[in-house]
Design an enzyme around this catalytic site. Structure first.
Site, PDB file in Angstrom:
ATOM      1  N   ARG A  56      -3.562  -2.441  16.479  1.00 25.91           N
ATOM      2  CA  ARG A  56      -3.570  -1.351  15.506  1.00 25.91           C
ATOM      3  C   ARG A  56      -2.885  -1.774  14.203  1.00 25.91           C
ATOM      4  O   ARG A  56      -2.050  -2.663  14.179  1.00 25.91           O
ATOM      5  CB  ARG A  56      -2.862  -0.123  16.080  1.00 25.91           C
ATOM      6  CG  ARG A  56      -3.622   0.568  17.193  1.00 25.91           C
ATOM      7  CD  ARG A  56      -2.897   1.816  17.687  1.00 25.91           C
ATOM      8  NE  ARG A  56      -1.568   1.508  18.210  1.00 25.91           N
ATOM      9  CZ  ARG A  56      -0.437   1.701  17.568  1.00 25.91           C
ATOM     10  NH1 ARG A  56      -0.432   2.226  16.340  1.00 25.91           N
ATOM     11  NH2 ARG A  56       0.717   1.393  18.117  1.00 25.91           N
ATOM     12  N   LYS A 198      -7.400   5.802  19.483  1.00 26.53           N
ATOM     13  CA  LYS A 198      -6.123   6.403  19.106  1.00 26.53           C
ATOM     14  C   LYS A 198      -6.270   7.442  18.001  1.00 26.53           C
ATOM     15  O   LYS A 198      -5.430   8.342  17.885  1.00 26.53           O
ATOM     16  CB  LYS A 198      -5.132   5.315  18.695  1.00 26.53           C
ATOM     17  CG  LYS A 198      -4.668   4.459  19.871  1.00 26.53           C
ATOM     18  CD  LYS A 198      -4.060   5.292  20.999  1.00 26.53           C
ATOM     19  CE  LYS A 198      -3.513   4.435  22.118  1.00 26.53           C
ATOM     20  NZ  LYS A 198      -3.020   5.242  23.267  1.00 26.53           N
ATOM     21  N   HIS A 217       1.201  11.179  26.233  1.00 27.78           N
ATOM     22  CA  HIS A 217       0.819   9.776  26.393  1.00 27.78           C
ATOM     23  C   HIS A 217       1.370   9.304  27.739  1.00 27.78           C
ATOM     24  O   HIS A 217       2.479   8.797  27.834  1.00 27.78           O
ATOM     25  CB  HIS A 217       1.416   8.951  25.246  1.00 27.78           C
ATOM     26  CG  HIS A 217       0.870   7.564  25.153  1.00 27.78           C
ATOM     27  ND1 HIS A 217       1.553   6.544  24.551  1.00 27.78           N
ATOM     28  CD2 HIS A 217      -0.299   7.023  25.587  1.00 27.78           C
ATOM     29  CE1 HIS A 217       0.837   5.439  24.610  1.00 27.78           C
ATOM     30  NE2 HIS A 217      -0.289   5.710  25.232  1.00 27.78           N
ATOM     31  N   SER A 235       4.616  -0.052  27.010  1.00 31.49           N
ATOM     32  CA  SER A 235       4.018  -1.280  27.530  1.00 31.49           C
ATOM     33  C   SER A 235       5.054  -2.131  28.258  1.00 31.49           C
ATOM     34  O   SER A 235       6.181  -2.312  27.776  1.00 31.49           O
ATOM     35  CB  SER A 235       3.423  -2.081  26.366  1.00 31.49           C
ATOM     36  OG  SER A 235       2.854  -3.273  26.818  1.00 31.49           O
ATOM     37  N   LYS A 239       3.661   1.296  34.105  1.00 34.21           N
ATOM     38  CA  LYS A 239       2.966   2.592  34.189  1.00 34.21           C
ATOM     39  C   LYS A 239       1.639   2.481  34.936  1.00 34.21           C
ATOM     40  O   LYS A 239       1.361   3.265  35.845  1.00 34.21           O
ATOM     41  CB  LYS A 239       2.750   3.136  32.773  1.00 34.21           C
ATOM     42  CG  LYS A 239       1.990   4.444  32.689  1.00 34.21           C
ATOM     43  CD  LYS A 239       2.173   5.078  31.325  1.00 34.21           C
ATOM     44  CE  LYS A 239       1.562   4.280  30.221  1.00 34.21           C
ATOM     45  NZ  LYS A 239       0.110   4.511  30.066  1.00 34.21           N
ATOM     46  N   THR A 240       0.826   1.499  34.564  1.00 33.75           N
ATOM     47  CA  THR A 240      -0.486   1.333  35.204  1.00 33.75           C
ATOM     48  C   THR A 240      -0.328   0.940  36.668  1.00 33.75           C
ATOM     49  O   THR A 240      -0.992   1.478  37.558  1.00 33.75           O
ATOM     50  CB  THR A 240      -1.315   0.277  34.453  1.00 33.75           C
ATOM     51  OG1 THR A 240      -1.477   0.689  33.095  1.00 33.75           O
ATOM     52  CG2 THR A 240      -2.680   0.107  35.084  1.00 33.75           C
ATOM     53  N   ASP A 254      -3.922   7.227  30.652  1.00 39.37           N
ATOM     54  CA  ASP A 254      -3.260   7.057  29.354  1.00 39.37           C
ATOM     55  C   ASP A 254      -2.997   8.345  28.561  1.00 39.37           C
ATOM     56  O   ASP A 254      -1.964   8.456  27.922  1.00 39.37           O
ATOM     57  CB  ASP A 254      -4.091   6.105  28.491  1.00 39.37           C
ATOM     58  CG  ASP A 254      -3.300   5.529  27.332  1.00 39.37           C
ATOM     59  OD1 ASP A 254      -2.177   5.063  27.558  1.00 39.37           O
ATOM     60  OD2 ASP A 254      -3.812   5.542  26.200  1.00 39.37           O
ATOM     61  N   ARG A 319      -7.924  -6.809  25.871  1.00 38.76           N
ATOM     62  CA  ARG A 319      -8.194  -5.466  26.395  1.00 38.76           C
ATOM     63  C   ARG A 319      -9.550  -5.384  27.088  1.00 38.76           C
ATOM     64  O   ARG A 319     -10.451  -6.184  26.828  1.00 38.76           O
ATOM     65  CB  ARG A 319      -8.191  -4.452  25.249  1.00 38.76           C
ATOM     66  CG  ARG A 319      -6.866  -4.264  24.560  1.00 38.76           C
ATOM     67  CD  ARG A 319      -6.043  -3.241  25.268  1.00 38.76           C
ATOM     68  NE  ARG A 319      -4.753  -2.988  24.619  1.00 38.76           N
ATOM     69  CZ  ARG A 319      -3.948  -1.995  24.955  1.00 38.76           C
ATOM     70  NH1 ARG A 319      -4.294  -1.154  25.918  1.00 38.76           N
ATOM     71  NH2 ARG A 319      -2.795  -1.828  24.347  1.00 38.76           N
TER      72      ARG A 319
END
Length: 528
Positions: A56, A198, A217, A235, A239-240, A254, A319
């Protein structure tokens, strides 16, 4: 959401002879290959490179300063204003540019799995692979829904259109501009598809709270008994990994909304990091990458086309985008009841936060606003020792409204639904990064499982003398001494010094929040 009329310029654009409306996945894959926008991996995923921008561009993101939104937006370094005249000028240039393209690709769909609160959107792309990305990331309409679909927000994505900062009022050739009154997003000068995802999330973070829905989020899953859990974390916090549980069904990975009826996924797909990916570590993600998935900046073997997920030649931020249906263990539709448990994840490289602690409502609001984790030495140029990093509400780049608005909504919902909240440290123990060791994943899984099963609600705790956190004395499957960080350090004084150092960083960071209730700061943060 309210009905909104589409501008005449966009209607004219969409009716052009160069427009391919709602193309299928096979059609888009054919276009990608024919136009040489990407190549296929061994598994049939489209692999594209995003060139100069592999992430980003926060300094190139703007919100149009308009009468109806001017006093609501939290203006600053995240939400940068741009004038209506500058937007209109650039908008006309982008529309004229897209009209001249040989081909355009349009996706119509939704953001929000709850039909009562979903946002009809359309994405106009000059790249076929980016339209495939939008198709996989957002919620795809049925044929019947498509017939009555009326977009309330339009994204115009023109990566090859470069802005002139002196003429167009941008910071660089790149721009991501949201107009809430015109209901339009302009994206140009960058090929990174994450800007599309986003932008819609930022829009939902503005619209949903207006309907008393907390936008979040986070990832979410549900147990077979119907109990719902939310996982917040930046990150590298796990979390994942922790939300992908074979004993629980995934709601989404997400972005979510929390309405008066419960939790719903905002998206229809997943956008997962690929660096270091393996079937052993992340089997669900690994096996979800198949025909129609979109790989970004992943290096393929030139002959076998097998991805090398360890290769960071192009970027660390490799990604993959795929529809959530590529995951076996999911909830369909992506809706569930109110959360029973909330997990805040942090990877504390200072080695001083407890592996798990129970939070009061005030502490939950404090740590939600703080959004703490650590940057590690070597991950960024100039970072030679662990650094504390704070991302408000675990998603500060995407929050148009003041952060306290989201935190107050969270506190209210915790009260209303008697939600148990835990802070889980997946970082270091026995010393800071480079001295201690990372907390074993098996221990973290045991702690999270005990929290989700309600085993920690009445367990005996001890209060941390520096952070004020309630630490369980016993967790099944975890050695007692691991639960209290001071007991894992060889030198108690060194632990205390490092803990006070981190506590000071928390306090300094929290000074930026204005109009926060006194009890949040006093009862939620480190003990002064």
């Amino acid at each position: 959401m309210n009905s909104v009329s589409v501008s005449s310029e966009i209607l004219e654009l969409l009716n052009g002879a160069n427009v391919m409306m709602q193309p299928s996945v096979p059609q888009l894959v054919e276009k990608v290959l024919n136009r040489k926008e990407g190549i296929l991996s061994e598994a049939g995923a489209v692999c594209a490179e995003t060139g100069k921008y592999t992430g980003r561009s926060p300094k190139d993101k703007f919100i149009v300063e308009e009468p109806s939104t001017k006093d609501k937006i939290d203006w600053g370094s995240v939400n940068r204003p741009i004038s209506k005249d500058a937007f209109d000028h650039l908008y006309n240039k982008v529309v004229d540019y897209l009209k001249q393209k040989d081909e355009l690709f349009v996706f119509k769909g939704y953001a929000g799995a709850d039909k009562k609160h979903r946002l009809p959107i359309q994405v106009v792309n000059e790249y076929a692979w980016q339209n495939l990305f939008a198709h996989q990331l957002f919620i795809r309409p049925t044929e019947e829904e498509l017939e009555s679909h009326q977009a309330e927000f339009t994204i115009l994505s023109a990566p090859d259109f470069k802005a002139d900062p002196e003429v167009d009022g941008t910071n660089s050739e790149t721009f991501i501009i949201v107009s809430f009154e015109r209901r339009i997003v302009l994206i140009g000068g960058t090929e990174y598809a994450g800007e599309i995802k986003k932008s819609i999330f930022s829009i939902m973070n503005y619209l949903l709270p207006e309907s008393d829905i907390l936008s979040m989020h986070c990832s979410a899953n549900v147990g077979f008994e119907g109990d719902v859990a939310l996982f917040f974390g930046l990150s590298g916090t796990g979390k994942t990994t922790l939300s992908a549980d074979p004993h629980r069904r995934l709601i989404g990975d997400d972005e979510h909304g929390w309405s008066p009826n419960g939790v719903f996924n905002i998206e229809g797909g997943c956008y997962a990091k690929c660096i270091g990916l393996s079937r052993e570590k992340e089997p669900q993600i690994y096996d979800a990458i198949r025909f129609g998935s979109v790989l970004e900046n992943v290096v393929l073997d030139p002959d076998s086309r097998i991805p090398n997920y360890d290769d960071n030649t192009l970027t660390e931020n490799t990604r993959v985008a795929y529809p959530i249906q590529n995951i076996d263990n999911i909830v369909t539709p992506s809706i569930a009841g109110h959360p029973n448990t909330i997990i805040f994840l942090t990877a504390d490289a200072f080695g001083v936060l407890p592996p798990i602690s129970k939070l009061t409502k005030e502490q939950a609001m404090y740590h939600f606003l703080s959004g703490y984790t650590s940057k590690l030495a070597g991950t960024e140029r100039g970072v030679t020792s662990p650094e504390a990093t704070f991302s408000t509400c675990f998603g500060s780049p995407f929050l148009p409204l003041p952060a306290t608005r989201y935190a107050e909504m969270l506190g209210k919902k915790i009260d209303e639904h008697n939600v148990q909240v835990y802070l889980v440290n997946t970082g270091w123990t026995g010393g800071e990064y480079g001295v201690g060791n990372r907390i074993k994943l098996a221990y973290t899984r045991s702690m999270v499982q005990s929290a989700l099963l309600g085993e920690l609600e009445s367990t005996e705790t001890i209060k941390d003398e520096i952070f004020g956190l309630e630490i369980p004395l016993h967790v099944p499957g975890v050695p007692d001494e691991v639960l209290q960080p001071v007991k894992t350090w060889e030198d108690d004084k060194a632990y205390e010094q490092k803990a006070k150092e981190l506590a000071a960083k928390f306090n300094e960071n929290f000074k930026k929040f204005n109009n926060v209730a006194v009890e949040i700061e006093k009862l939620g943060g480190p003990i002064s």
